[in-house]
Design a protein around this motif. Structure first.
Motif, PDB file in Angstrom:
ATOM      1  N   ARG A   9       0.823  -1.216   0.000  1.00  0.00           N
ATOM      2  CA  ARG A   9       0.000   0.000   0.000  1.00  0.00           C
ATOM      3  C   ARG A   9       0.851   1.257   0.000  1.00  0.00           C
ATOM      4  N   LEU A  10       1.955   1.199   0.736  1.00  0.00           N
ATOM      5  CA  LEU A  10       2.890   2.333   0.731  1.00  0.00           C
ATOM      6  C   LEU A  10       3.244   2.698  -0.709  1.00  0.00           C
ATOM      7  N   ASN A  11       3.597   1.674  -1.500  1.00  0.00           N
ATOM      8  CA  ASN A  11       4.089   1.931  -2.857  1.00  0.00           C
ATOM      9  C   ASN A  11       2.987   2.394  -3.800  1.00  0.00           C
ATOM     10  N   ARG A  34       0.542   4.306  -2.829  1.00  0.00           N
ATOM     11  CA  ARG A  34       0.421   5.733  -2.501  1.00  0.00           C
ATOM     12  C   ARG A  34       1.554   6.527  -3.142  1.00  0.00           C
ATOM     13  N   MET A  35       2.756   5.938  -3.122  1.00  0.00           N
ATOM     14  CA  MET A  35       3.909   6.636  -3.695  1.00  0.00           C
ATOM     15  C   MET A  35       3.724   6.876  -5.188  1.00  0.00           C
ATOM     16  N   VAL A  36       3.372   5.815  -5.915  1.00  0.00           N
ATOM     17  CA  VAL A  36       3.254   5.933  -7.370  1.00  0.00           C
ATOM     18  C   VAL A  36       2.111   6.887  -7.733  1.00  0.00           C
ATOM     19  N   ASP A  37       0.994   6.781  -7.005  1.00  0.00           N
ATOM     20  CA  ASP A  37      -0.127   7.685  -7.293  1.00  0.00           C
ATOM     21  C   ASP A  37       0.250   9.141  -7.055  1.00  0.00           C
ATOM     22  N   ALA A  38       1.041   9.381  -6.015  1.00  0.00           N
ATOM     23  CA  ALA A  38       1.476  10.755  -5.736  1.00  0.00           C
ATOM     24  C   ALA A  38       2.251  11.314  -6.923  1.00  0.00           C
ATOM     25  N   ALA A  39       3.042  10.464  -7.543  1.00  0.00           N
ATOM     26  CA  ALA A  39       3.830  10.899  -8.709  1.00  0.00           C
ATOM     27  C   ALA A  39       2.927  11.113  -9.920  1.00  0.00           C
ATOM     28  N   VAL A  40       2.043  10.160 -10.165  1.00  0.00           N
ATOM     29  CA  VAL A  40       1.208  10.214 -11.369  1.00  0.00           C
ATOM     30  C   VAL A  40       0.237  11.403 -11.308  1.00  0.00           C
ATOM     31  N   GLU A  41      -0.282  11.672 -10.099  1.00  0.00           N
ATOM     32  CA  GLU A  41      -1.223  12.789  -9.963  1.00  0.00           C
ATOM     33  C   GLU A  41      -0.606  14.133 -10.370  1.00  0.00           C
ATOM     34  N   THR A  42       0.695  14.292 -10.144  1.00  0.00           N
ATOM     35  CA  THR A  42       1.294  15.589 -10.481  1.00  0.00           C
ATOM     36  C   THR A  42       1.235  15.851 -11.983  1.00  0.00           C
ATOM     37  N   LEU A  43       1.134  14.777 -12.778  1.00  0.00           N
ATOM     38  CA  LEU A  43       1.169  14.944 -14.239  1.00  0.00           C
ATOM     39  C   LEU A  43       0.046  15.855 -14.727  1.00  0.00           C
ATOM     40  N   VAL A  56       9.796  -2.486  16.368  1.00  0.00           N
ATOM     41  CA  VAL A  56       9.286  -3.354  15.307  1.00  0.00           C
ATOM     42  C   VAL A  56       7.798  -3.064  15.114  1.00  0.00           C
ATOM     43  N   ASN A  57       7.406  -2.851  13.871  1.00  0.00           N
ATOM     44  CA  ASN A  57       5.999  -2.651  13.533  1.00  0.00           C
ATOM     45  C   ASN A  57       5.711  -3.495  12.298  1.00  0.00           C
ATOM     46  N   PRO A  58       5.243  -4.755  12.523  1.00  0.00           N
ATOM     47  CA  PRO A  58       5.135  -5.696  11.404  1.00  0.00           C
ATOM     48  C   PRO A  58       4.215  -5.162  10.308  1.00  0.00           C
ATOM     49  N   ASP A  59       4.666  -5.275   9.079  1.00  0.00           N
ATOM     50  CA  ASP A  59       3.846  -4.958   7.910  1.00  0.00           C
ATOM     51  C   ASP A  59       3.279  -3.536   7.904  1.00  0.00           C
ATOM     52  N   TRP A  60       4.024  -2.573   8.446  1.00  0.00           N
ATOM     53  CA  TRP A  60       3.519  -1.197   8.435  1.00  0.00           C
ATOM     54  C   TRP A  60       3.293  -0.682   7.014  1.00  0.00           C
ATOM     55  N   ARG A  61       3.992  -1.282   6.031  1.00  0.00           N
ATOM     56  CA  ARG A  61       3.848  -0.809   4.649  1.00  0.00           C
ATOM     57  C   ARG A  61       2.465  -1.087   4.079  1.00  0.00           C
ATOM     58  N   ASN A  62       1.718  -2.015   4.759  1.00  0.00           N
ATOM     59  CA  ASN A  62       0.349  -2.280   4.315  1.00  0.00           C
ATOM     60  C   ASN A  62      -0.681  -1.792   5.329  1.00  0.00           C
ATOM     61  N   ASP A  63      -0.230  -1.043   6.323  1.00  0.00           N
ATOM     62  CA  ASP A  63      -1.103  -0.601   7.402  1.00  0.00           C
ATOM     63  C   ASP A  63      -1.495   0.859   7.155  1.00  0.00           C
ATOM     64  N   ARG A  82      -3.209   2.998   8.755  1.00  0.00           N
ATOM     65  CA  ARG A  82      -3.047   3.934   9.874  1.00  0.00           C
ATOM     66  C   ARG A  82      -1.602   4.377  10.013  1.00  0.00           C
ATOM     67  N   ALA A  83      -0.695   3.383   9.913  1.00  0.00           N
ATOM     68  CA  ALA A  83       0.728   3.706  10.012  1.00  0.00           C
ATOM     69  C   ALA A  83       1.132   4.653   8.886  1.00  0.00           C
ATOM     70  N   LEU A  84       0.598   4.404   7.699  1.00  0.00           N
ATOM     71  CA  LEU A  84       0.945   5.244   6.542  1.00  0.00           C
ATOM     72  C   LEU A  84       0.405   6.660   6.722  1.00  0.00           C
ATOM     73  N   ASP A  85      -0.806   6.761   7.297  1.00  0.00           N
ATOM     74  CA  ASP A  85      -1.357   8.095   7.584  1.00  0.00           C
ATOM     75  C   ASP A  85      -0.445   8.829   8.562  1.00  0.00           C
ATOM     76  N   ASP A  86      -0.021   8.113   9.616  1.00  0.00           N
ATOM     77  CA  ASP A  86       0.854   8.720  10.631  1.00  0.00           C
ATOM     78  C   ASP A  86       2.157   9.210  10.009  1.00  0.00           C
ATOM     79  N   LEU A  87       2.606   8.496   8.988  1.00  0.00           N
ATOM     80  CA  LEU A  87       3.862   8.858   8.336  1.00  0.00           C
ATOM     81  C   LEU A  87       3.683   9.989   7.330  1.00  0.00           C
ATOM     82  N   GLY A  88       2.431  10.371   7.081  1.00  0.00           N
ATOM     83  CA  GLY A  88       2.180  11.482   6.175  1.00  0.00           C
ATOM     84  C   GLY A  88       2.267  11.113   4.704  1.00  0.00           C
ATOM     85  N   VAL A  89       2.099   9.824   4.391  1.00  0.00           N
ATOM     86  CA  VAL A  89       2.058   9.417   2.979  1.00  0.00           C
ATOM     87  C   VAL A  89       0.594   9.536   2.529  1.00  0.00           C
TER      88      VAL A  89
END
Ligand code: GTP
Ligand code: MG
Length: 305
Positions: free
Chosen positions: A68-70, A72-81, A277-284, A286-293
């Motif tokens: 999920r992290l990725n 969000r990352m790719v969409d952030a890039a594509v949206e700027t287009l 340790v925060n298992p699987d935060w890349r698919n979490d 809530r964790a991603l929101d906290d990280l500001g992605v």
């Protein structure tokens, strides 16, 4: 009339987008590493010229997202287009074009704005190879311009800036002339720590690391800025790697990050780091929101077998 507008820097991971942004604005606003997928959010850097202003938007490298992290990352890039006046496609000229580049080129087919192709890392490319490469990439798209540069040495970068300025619409500056970046101080702190982790670790660790600022102590800021951060990893086995033998690694990460931050904030810094340790935060989510992605609607794709 002065000119002003938005330029997004897009391309494959590791192409040198963030290095180019830092080079243009003359300050380190985005972290850089030799690992792909370093940048995780959009990062704005503003540069002023005698005849205008350009708001540069650095973006995460476009890749096949498996978490999920990725996505969000790719969409952030594509949206700027769709949101900018000119798109800069940054290509690592020291590599051969591959399927990832074909994917990015396809994305650009729908872009109505001018696209400038930057052939980056020419310091690594033999002169004799540059012309054939330019002929090859001309077929990708009807580019407004193709500009060879080295973000590392600065070669060609001024010419690129002039090309972009000429493509900007007429208009007054978008931001105050002393506005540099949209990155909050907390993000600068977290990213600086993450950069040092990326620099000193290998394999899966760079991808599974995140940093959060738990406390940013303004109180005695003039004398000593006190910063408390947590480095998250995904597995128990990764924790001792970040800490190192006798705490050697975490000390090194802390010292290097502190030195950078002291330079950035112009004050003495106390930096406290802990590892959790925060298992699987890349698919979490809530964790991603906290990280500001920033959030997105899309789901990750299934891994290719
Ligand atoms: N030799 C050379 N290396 C470069 C140049 N530009 C960038 N690099 C290196 O390439 C690597 C990737 O640079 P980044 O700026 O982090 O690349 P990026 O496109 O932002 O990567 P992501 O954020 O992962 O999408 C780093 O090791 C840089 O030092 C260049 O012009 N010449
Ligand atoms: Mg980057």
């Amino acid at each position: 009339m002065p000119r002003s507008g938005y330029v997004s820097l897009v391309g494959r991971p590791n192409a040198g987008k963030s290095t180019l942004l830092n080079r243009i604005v003359g300050q380190k606003v985005a972290i850089v590493s030799d690992k792909p997928q370093t940048t995780r959010t959009r990062i704005v850097g503003v540069q002023n010229y005698p005849d205008g202003q350009i708001v540069f938007v650095d973006t995460p490298g476009i890749h096949r997202p498996l978490h999920r992290l990725n996505v969000r990352m790719v969409d952030a890039a594509v949206e700027t287009l769709r949101e900018v006046d000119v798109v800069v496609l940054v290509f690592d000229a020291s590599t051969r074009p591959g399927s990832g580049d074909a994917f990015v080129s396809r994305l650009l087919q729908d872009v109505k704005r001018p696209i400038v192709l930057v052939l980056n890392k020419i310091d690594l490319v033999a002169k004799a190879k540059l012309l054939p490469l330019i002929e090859q990439v001309q077929g990708w798209h009807d580019f407004a311009s193709i500009v060879p540069v080295s973000a590392e040495t600065g070669d060609g970068v001024e010419r690129l800036e002039q090309v972009l300025l000429d493509l900007m619409p007429e208009g007054a500056p978008i931001h105050d002339l002393d506005y540099l970046t949209d990155q909050p101080e907390r993000a600068i702190v977290a990213e600086t720590v993450r950069e040092k982790v990326l620099m000193h670790t290998r394999a899966e660790l760079p991808f599974s690391t995140a940093v959060i600022v738990d406390q940013f102590d303004e109180e005695s800021r003039e004398r000593l800025l006190r910063l408390y951060c947590t480095i998250f990893v995904e597995q128990n086995s990764q924790k001792p790697i970040v800490i190192g033998r006798g705490g050697e690694m975490i000390k090194r990460i802390g010292t290097e990050a502190r030195q950078d931050l002291e330079r950035f904030f112009g004050t003495k810094v106390f930096l406290d780091l802990r590892v959790k340790v925060n298992p699987d935060w890349r698919n979490d989510d809530r964790a991603l929101d906290d990280l500001g992605v920033p959030r997105t609607e899309r789901r990750p794709r299934k891994p290719r077998r």
